[in-house]
Design a protein around this motif. Structure first.
Motif, PDB file in Angstrom:
ATOM      1  N   ARG A  42      25.068  14.592 -19.096  1.00 42.53           N
ATOM      2  CA  ARG A  42      25.344  13.379 -18.339  1.00 42.53           C
ATOM      3  C   ARG A  42      26.053  13.701 -17.028  1.00 42.53           C
ATOM      4  O   ARG A  42      25.714  13.149 -15.971  1.00 42.53           O
ATOM      5  CB  ARG A  42      26.192  12.426 -19.192  1.00 42.53           C
ATOM      6  N   HIS A  80      24.481  13.066 -13.107  1.00 42.61           N
ATOM      7  CA  HIS A  80      25.119  12.248 -12.079  1.00 42.61           C
ATOM      8  C   HIS A  80      25.484  13.080 -10.849  1.00 42.61           C
ATOM      9  O   HIS A  80      25.286  12.625  -9.709  1.00 42.61           O
ATOM     10  CB  HIS A  80      26.373  11.584 -12.634  1.00 42.61           C
ATOM     11  N   GLN A  81      26.012  14.266 -11.063  1.00 43.22           N
ATOM     12  CA  GLN A  81      26.467  15.055  -9.912  1.00 43.22           C
ATOM     13  C   GLN A  81      25.297  15.716  -9.193  1.00 43.22           C
ATOM     14  O   GLN A  81      25.331  15.871  -7.970  1.00 43.22           O
ATOM     15  CB  GLN A  81      27.466  16.118 -10.375  1.00 43.22           C
ATOM     16  N   ARG A 103      23.649  13.590  -6.473  1.00 43.95           N
ATOM     17  CA  ARG A 103      24.316  13.432  -5.176  1.00 43.95           C
ATOM     18  C   ARG A 103      24.042  14.596  -4.240  1.00 43.95           C
ATOM     19  O   ARG A 103      24.460  14.577  -3.088  1.00 43.95           O
ATOM     20  CB  ARG A 103      25.833  13.305  -5.386  1.00 43.95           C
ATOM     21  N   ARG A 139      29.698  10.850 -10.267  1.00 38.92           N
ATOM     22  CA  ARG A 139      28.832   9.964  -9.492  1.00 38.92           C
ATOM     23  C   ARG A 139      29.353   9.707  -8.087  1.00 38.92           C
ATOM     24  O   ARG A 139      28.576   9.578  -7.145  1.00 38.92           O
ATOM     25  CB  ARG A 139      28.659   8.628 -10.220  1.00 38.92           C
ATOM     26  N   LEU A 140      30.697   9.638  -7.935  1.00 42.22           N
ATOM     27  CA  LEU A 140      31.268   9.187  -6.662  1.00 42.22           C
ATOM     28  C   LEU A 140      32.056  10.262  -5.931  1.00 42.22           C
ATOM     29  O   LEU A 140      32.465  10.029  -4.800  1.00 42.22           O
ATOM     30  CB  LEU A 140      32.179   7.972  -6.907  1.00 42.22           C
ATOM     31  N   VAL A 178      32.654  10.628 -15.565  1.00 36.51           N
ATOM     32  CA  VAL A 178      31.427  10.055 -15.000  1.00 36.51           C
ATOM     33  C   VAL A 178      31.684   9.514 -13.599  1.00 36.51           C
ATOM     34  O   VAL A 178      30.854   9.686 -12.684  1.00 36.51           O
ATOM     35  CB  VAL A 178      30.887   8.950 -15.929  1.00 36.51           C
TER      36      VAL A 178
END
Length: 343
Positions: free
Chosen positions: A151, A155-156, A159, A207-208, A203
């Motif tokens: 997971r 997400h990473q 990006r 993601r951010l 997470v």
């Protein structure tokens, strides 16, 4: 090492010896950069100054046994994992790269389970024709769970943008730690909510970005603006983690010092202390700044470029807010400043 000639051994750097890091630093400070510099020292003097284990480590490379030193030191490989694979194609498509990266994830998680260890960080390298792209997956808690790492990688990796086709993938686990035994219970586990919160933070960072979620820790510095630091990873209280020798990529641990409990301190500090205008704060009611408690003397940093000598007070402003004021005693006119608010 016995298969090399003496000149090759003498030209090796001193950090090739499996010795304590403090001892390596001492050798560098003394100007001993090569094994030959240590080999030319008197044996008895070397033994008295640096110890029998270091002498045995040095002599073992040349097949020499000093009568005052113990037997040759047994070398054990570092408990690390590293694996690289070449893609059957050269592509910058993230879905295809992620598919082959998951194969490496399965290998590292299988290795962690065999060790009964968990990792907090996995370092990835995506190699292309003109270099490589580095990606660090971080977890707030040590884990060997394949789904968790999948997971975070998904997400990473979403990006990232590759300017060239990726040819090779490499994953490395530089340090791991022993996982505690998990006992199931009929009643709800109070620590489960903390584990879910850690997963949520992981997470969000994946993601951010790393700076999205920051963890507060304390530093042993009486200056309020320096006593609390924010870092992207939580403070590791367990010091039994074995870091890889020579590794300089890990974040150094903070002192985890506690703040003074003799006087209350606000968590909300202004980015820069704000000078007070108007009447001077006093203990009398009715003024714009009414002092409630204090002073707390903070005098620190006279040896560096940020000295401070202040008297801190808890006060109430005209809006009935509880504030934190200080009087700067280093200035001639001893001005007053607003430094923070109490929630």
């Amino acid at each position: 090492m016995l298969s090399f000639n003496d000149n090759s051994l003498l030209s090796l750097p001193t950090h090739a010896l499996d010795c304590d890091l403090k001892l390596q630093t001492t050798w560098q400070q003394c100007g001993f950069n090569r094994i030959g510099d240590l080999w030319r020292l008197p044996r008895d003097g070397f033994l008295k100054r640096f110890g029998a284990q270091a002498l045995a480590e040095l002599d073992s490379g040349f097949g020499v046994q000093n009568k005052l030193a113990p037997g040759a030191v047994s070398h054990t490989p570092a408990n690390t994992f590293e694996q690289e694979t070449e893609l059957p194609f050269h592509s910058d498509r993230l879905d295809l790269i992620e598919h082959h990266a998951q194969t490496l994830l399965q290998a590292v998680c299988r290795w962690l389970k065999q060790q009964k260890h968990g990792a907090r960080e996995l370092q990835w390298s995506f190699k292309h024709a003109h270099g490589e792209e580095i990606l660090r997956l971080r977890s707030a808690q040590p884990t060997d769970c394949l789904d968790t790492w999948k997971r975070l990688l998904h997400h990473q990796l979403g990006r990232m943008q590759f300017e060239d086709d990726i040819r090779n993938l490499r994953v490395q686990c530089a340090h791991s730690e022993l996982l505690p035994n998990i006992n199931t219970s009929f009643l709800p586990d109070p620590g489960k909510s903390l584990h879910n919160w850690d997963n949520t933070c992981d997470v969000l960072r994946a993601r951010l970005g790393e700076q999205t979620v920051l963890f507060a820790a304390t530093e042993s510095d009486p200056r309020p603006e320096c006593s609390v630091v924010l870092q992207p990873v939580p403070l590791i209280k367990n010091s039994s983690i074995a870091f890889k020798k020579g590794d300089k990529t890990h974040t150094p641990e903070l002192n985890n010092a506690t703040l003074p409990c003799s006087a209350p301190r606000p968590l909300w500090l202004l980015p820069q202390p704000k000078p007070l205008q108007g009447k001077t704060p006093s203990w009398q009611a009715g003024g714009p700044w009414q002092l409630l408690s204090g002073p707390e003397r903070v005098e620190f940093g006279w040896w560096d470029a940020q000295p401070c000598k202040r008297d801190y007070y808890c006060a109430r402003d005209s809006n009935s807010s509880l504030v934190w004021l200080y009087q700067d005693l280093l200035e001639d006119n001893t001005r007053w400043f607003l430094h923070g608010y109490f929630a």
